[in-house]
Write an enzyme that holds these catalytic residues in place. Structure first.
Site, PDB file in Angstrom:
ATOM      1  N   SER A 184       0.811  -1.217   0.000  1.00  0.00           N
ATOM      2  CA  SER A 184       0.000   0.000   0.000  1.00  0.00           C
ATOM      3  C   SER A 184       0.841   1.263   0.000  1.00  0.00           C
ATOM      4  O   SER A 184       0.374   2.329   0.408  1.00  0.00           O
ATOM      5  CB  SER A 184      -0.931  -0.004   1.219  1.00  0.00           C
ATOM      6  N   CYS A 188      12.156  -0.185 -12.869  1.00  0.00           N
ATOM      7  CA  CYS A 188      11.765   1.010 -13.612  1.00  0.00           C
ATOM      8  C   CYS A 188      12.775   1.308 -14.713  1.00  0.00           C
ATOM      9  O   CYS A 188      12.405   1.621 -15.857  1.00  0.00           O
ATOM     10  CB  CYS A 188      11.622   2.201 -12.674  1.00  0.00           C
ATOM     11  N   ALA A 225      12.195   8.021  -4.795  1.00  0.00           N
ATOM     12  CA  ALA A 225      12.700   6.719  -4.345  1.00  0.00           C
ATOM     13  C   ALA A 225      12.334   6.520  -2.880  1.00  0.00           C
ATOM     14  O   ALA A 225      12.975   7.087  -1.988  1.00  0.00           O
ATOM     15  CB  ALA A 225      14.212   6.638  -4.531  1.00  0.00           C
ATOM     16  N   GLY A 226      11.293   5.742  -2.650  1.00  0.00           N
ATOM     17  CA  GLY A 226      10.843   5.490  -1.288  1.00  0.00           C
ATOM     18  C   GLY A 226      11.648   4.394  -0.613  1.00  0.00           C
ATOM     19  O   GLY A 226      12.643   3.897  -1.164  1.00  0.00           O
ATOM     20  N   GLY A 244      11.071   1.240  -0.196  1.00  0.00           N
ATOM     21  CA  GLY A 244      11.143  -0.005  -0.952  1.00  0.00           C
ATOM     22  C   GLY A 244      12.185   0.061  -2.052  1.00  0.00           C
ATOM     23  O   GLY A 244      12.980  -0.861  -2.243  1.00  0.00           O
ATOM     24  N   ALA A 258      15.655   0.022  -0.538  1.00  0.00           N
ATOM     25  CA  ALA A 258      16.012  -1.296   0.003  1.00  0.00           C
ATOM     26  C   ALA A 258      16.386  -2.275  -1.105  1.00  0.00           C
ATOM     27  O   ALA A 258      17.090  -3.254  -0.861  1.00  0.00           O
ATOM     28  CB  ALA A 258      14.849  -1.858   0.816  1.00  0.00           C
TER      29      ALA A 258
END
Length: 319
Positions: free
Chosen positions: A15, A133, A165-166, A168, A171
């Site tokens: 989510s 991506c 870039a979050g 996830g 990581a």
């Protein structure tokens, strides 16, 4: 079933930014998909709250929570937008139920899939991997060159806004380079591939930019390569409208007297092909500069639409 009912129910695991953007794309743009569930592990996540506001069933108990939901038996496709490490567990739980899994992590349990290159060959696969991506943006270009001339080496540099870039993505940085490098060869057709990602902290944030370098046979037809690249750009833009060339394809020849030093292959002659791309996001949920996330969700949606068409055709044939 009526024609209105002929849609495949789908769920999204994850989510975060990617999962939420994908959910909005399914709700707004899908022709053969019906958004059935959004799955997370944080009850307070913004993505789950948004899904609930949009009338989508939610669970914060992960894949186990999804399997306990009333509509689980109707789900035909699940998108996994979590992490490479979590994906193996999710896939093992879903496969016994005959659910097709579209993997947006770099786990690569299933075959690498780039919709415009090789999706048709893997429509019946139980699990498909959407590479990364950078892979979705650049591998079509490597393939566009390789279908005209032998590509001895291909190197891609994906530059994305640091803000896009979050957790996830960060990581999975190591998996990003490894997965993309392998897919450049396996799907793009290069003899050897290398991938580099740059998280650009510039303010205001910059759009995704990708540079593709290919070393093809020295006598390769430049016009044929340029035409092939332009056709492929149009094909990708059909499902990623913000995908475009930033300038004309560039060429440079290296003869036997002045060879190019190629990583892993040594000094060799060839035609260097340089392709410069920009990917602007559709801004459904994420900012327009986050083209790196938009191209992943757009590619996943395009792949699932074709999977759904295959599933619906099979259902019709058995009636």
């Amino acid at each position: 079933m009526t024609s209105q009912d002929k849609k495949i129910a789908v769920a999204i695991i994850g989510s975060g930014n990617i999962g939420t953007d994908l959910m909005i794309k399914v709700l707004r743009n899908a022709r053969r998909l019906r958004m059935a569930a959004m799955v997370g592990i944080d009850p307070s996540s913004e993505g789950l709250a948004r899904a609930a506001r949009m009338g989508v069933a939610t669970t914060s108990e992960g894949v186990e929570g999804l399997m306990k939901m009333d509509g689980f038996g109707d789900i035909g496709i699940v998108f996994d937008a979590t992490s490479a490490g979590a994906h193996a567990h999710h896939n093992s739980m879903l496969q016994p139920h005959g659910i097709k899994v579209v993997d947006l992590t770099p786990a690569a349990i299933g075959p690498y899939v780039i919709p415009v290159v090789n999706l048709q060959a893997h429509l019946d696969a139980p699990n498909i991997n959407m590479v990364t991506c950078g892979g979705q943006a650049t591998i079509p270009m490597v393939y566009a060159v390789s279908r005209i001339a032998k590509v001895h080496y291909a190197e891609i540099v994906a530059s994305i806004a640091s803000k896009s870039a979050g957790p996830g993505t960060r990581a999975n940085i190591d998996e990003f380079t490894e997965t993309t490098s392998r897919a450049i060869a396996e799907v793009g057709g290069a003899q050897r591939g290398k991938a580099i990602i740059v998280l650009n902290p510039a303010e205001p944030p910059l759009m995704m930019r990708d540079t593709v370098y290919c070393l093809a046979d020295v006598d390769a037809d430049q016009k044929a390569i340029a035409d092939s690249v332009k056709r492929m750009v149009q094909d990708v833009a059909a499902y990623v409208p913000g995908y475009r060339l930033k300038q004309e394809v560039q060429f440079e020849r290296f003869d036997a007297q002045h060879p190019l030093n190629v990583p892993g292959l040594g000094r060799m002659p060839g035609l260097k092909v340089s392709i410069f791309l920009e990917v602007e996001g559709a801004a459904h949920y994420l900012p327009s500069y986050a083209g790196n996330l938009d191209i992943m969700t757009s590619a996943a949606l395009a792949a699932a639409e074709q999977q759904a068409a295959r599933l619906l055709a099979a259902d019709t044939a058995t009636v």
